[in-house]
Design a protein around this motif. Structure first.
Motif, PDB file in Angstrom:
ATOM      1  N   GLU A  57       2.323  -2.086  -2.724  1.00  0.00           N
ATOM      2  CA  GLU A  57       1.214  -1.125  -2.765  1.00  0.00           C
ATOM      3  C   GLU A  57       1.618   0.206  -2.146  1.00  0.00           C
ATOM      4  N   ASN A  60       3.774   2.170  -4.428  1.00  0.00           N
ATOM      5  CA  ASN A  60       2.956   2.715  -5.518  1.00  0.00           C
ATOM      6  C   ASN A  60       2.209   3.961  -5.056  1.00  0.00           C
ATOM      7  N   LEU A  61       1.687   3.921  -3.817  1.00  0.00           N
ATOM      8  CA  LEU A  61       0.980   5.079  -3.262  1.00  0.00           C
ATOM      9  C   LEU A  61       1.909   6.284  -3.178  1.00  0.00           C
ATOM     10  N   GLY A  64       2.445   9.003  -5.722  1.00  0.00           N
ATOM     11  CA  GLY A  64       1.464  10.073  -5.878  1.00  0.00           C
ATOM     12  C   GLY A  64       1.687  11.258  -4.954  1.00  0.00           C
ATOM     13  N   VAL A 218      -3.456   2.082  -6.712  1.00  0.00           N
ATOM     14  CA  VAL A 218      -2.218   1.327  -6.992  1.00  0.00           C
ATOM     15  C   VAL A 218      -2.254   0.668  -8.360  1.00  0.00           C
TER      16      VAL A 218
ATOM     17  N   ARG B  51      -2.213  -4.522 -16.396  1.00  0.00           N
ATOM     18  CA  ARG B  51      -1.506  -3.329 -16.880  1.00  0.00           C
ATOM     19  C   ARG B  51      -0.809  -3.604 -18.200  1.00  0.00           C
ATOM     20  N   SER B 108      -4.676   3.811 -12.724  1.00  0.00           N
ATOM     21  CA  SER B 108      -4.787   4.099 -11.290  1.00  0.00           C
ATOM     22  C   SER B 108      -4.397   5.557 -11.028  1.00  0.00           C
ATOM     23  N   PRO B 110      -2.645   7.351  -8.143  1.00  0.00           N
ATOM     24  CA  PRO B 110      -1.961   7.581  -6.863  1.00  0.00           C
ATOM     25  C   PRO B 110      -1.887   9.062  -6.502  1.00  0.00           C
ATOM     26  N   GLU B 111      -2.005   9.949  -7.489  1.00  0.00           N
ATOM     27  CA  GLU B 111      -1.923  11.387  -7.178  1.00  0.00           C
ATOM     28  C   GLU B 111      -3.092  11.835  -6.299  1.00  0.00           C
ATOM     29  N   PHE B 113      -4.098  10.165  -3.795  1.00  0.00           N
ATOM     30  CA  PHE B 113      -3.617   9.941  -2.434  1.00  0.00           C
ATOM     31  C   PHE B 113      -2.733  11.117  -2.006  1.00  0.00           C
TER      32      PHE B 113
END
Lengths: 218, 122
Positions: A57, A60-61, A64, A218, B51, B108, B110-111, B113
């Motif tokens: 996780e 995955n974060l 971004g 995620v 997914r 999802s 993530p960007e 975040f």
């Protein structure tokens, strides 16, 4: 002499109030904007790789974030966790990055270890974290659990208190937490240690109003 | 109803050879080949399956106290991304499959975040 001690105490209390995570305590949400901030310098990051699903996780974060801004990245993982280190290296490689360091800390509690002896190993692990945090002097600490992340955050909070009040400690709750927060999450939520608690479900944000829901990350 | 579906399952399982393997890094390839995935309620596996756009039935362990894994399964079930069930209801749930419409799991972000981190770090 007494006066001096009193002044020092007042200063410490004042400092405590200065470093409180006010935005979170006042339940203010962070406003998101797609424009990246222009920073004069890069931000040193500590990223705790918790093991198994937590590591996946976290990585995955990280897809971004703008890695060029948050560099160098110091990954902290537990001594016995070989898989996380491989995953971390693979991630850095896949993003064409070479500005990362991996640090291992002793585990606070091995599987099957007795609780009484785990007190000593926990203390050992906390000291290892303090030493690491002091030498790295990060600007941002990211953890998404489990327990491993907590001593790192405590050590980072002391660094924030005595050294750098701009240090930010951020906990990201797992996607699998819809209505209940994990133990590490609660510890960081109810203490003024974390500057940000990110959750991924609106239900959880409603239950914990000092956290911020960002939806599925995620 | 439940009994009959159990019978069907029992008959079929005789002509069904299970392949058992240990933790494998090529787990994804097994998922790619599958038409249906029956899984425990781990977030990692659920995301891997959804997914790929594969139908997913999640069996929650209802013998564990305070099982937080049930949280995710219930939420995903309510959103129609998968079917969540318990061991004793599995056969009945499998019977529902042909008439079940699954909603695709949204992408999802993530960007977000990244934006959050950008805003919170001075």
């Amino acid at each position: 002499m007494k006066i001096l001690i009193l002044i020092l105490l007042c200063l410490l209390v004042l400092r405590f109030f200065v470093v409180l995570p006010w935005n979170r305590l006042l339940r203010k949400k962070i406003t998101l904007s797609p424009d990246t901030k222009k920073r004069a310098s890069q931000r040193k990051a500590i990223i705790v790789l918790g093991s198994g699903g937590h590591t996946t996780e976290m990585l995955n974060l990280l897809t971004g974030i703008d890695l060029a801004q948050f560099t160098p990245r110091h990954y902290i993982l537990s001594e016995t966790d070989k898989i996380s280190e491989t995953k971390g290296h693979n991630f850095e490689e896949s993003r064409g990055q070479n500005n990362s360091v991996f640090h291992r800390i002793p585990r606070s509690r091995e599987v099957l270890q007795s609780y009484s002896s785990s007190i000593f190993t926990t203390i050992k692990s906390i000291f290892a974290c303090i030493k690491l945090v002091i030498t790295i002097r990060p600007d941002v600490v990211l953890t998404n659990g489990p327990g491993t992340g907590f001593p790192v955050c405590v050590a980072a909070w002391f660094l924030k208190f005595f050294w750098n009040r701009n240090l930010r400690i951020i906990f990201i709750e797992s996607f699998c937490r819809v209505t209940s927060m994990s133990l590490t999450g609660k510890l960081l939520y109810y203490t003024p240690i974390a500057d940000g608690i990110v959750v991924q479900w609106p239900e959880l944000e409603r239950k914990y109003p000092m956290s911020q829901n960002l939806g599925q990350l995620v | 109803m439940e009994n009959s579906s159990q019978n069907v399952f029992n008959q079929n399982i005789r002509s069904f050879t299970p392949e058992i393997f240990e933790y494998s890094s090529s787990f994804g390839e097994y998922l790619d080949k599958a038409d249906l995935i029956i899984s425990h309620s781990g977030a990692g596996t659920i995301l891997d399956v959804l997914r790929r756009g594969k139908p997913c039935v999640v069996v929650v362990n209802d013998t564990l106290l305070h099982n937080h894994q049930a949280e995710l399964a219930t939420a995903m079930n309510e959103n129609g991304y998968l079917l969540s069930t318990i061991c004793s209801e599995l056969c009945a749930t499998l019977d529902k499959l042909p008439t079940t419409h699954f909603n695709p799991l949204p992408k999802s972000h993530p960007e977000l975040f990244g934006q959050y981190l950008d805003a919170i770090v001075p």
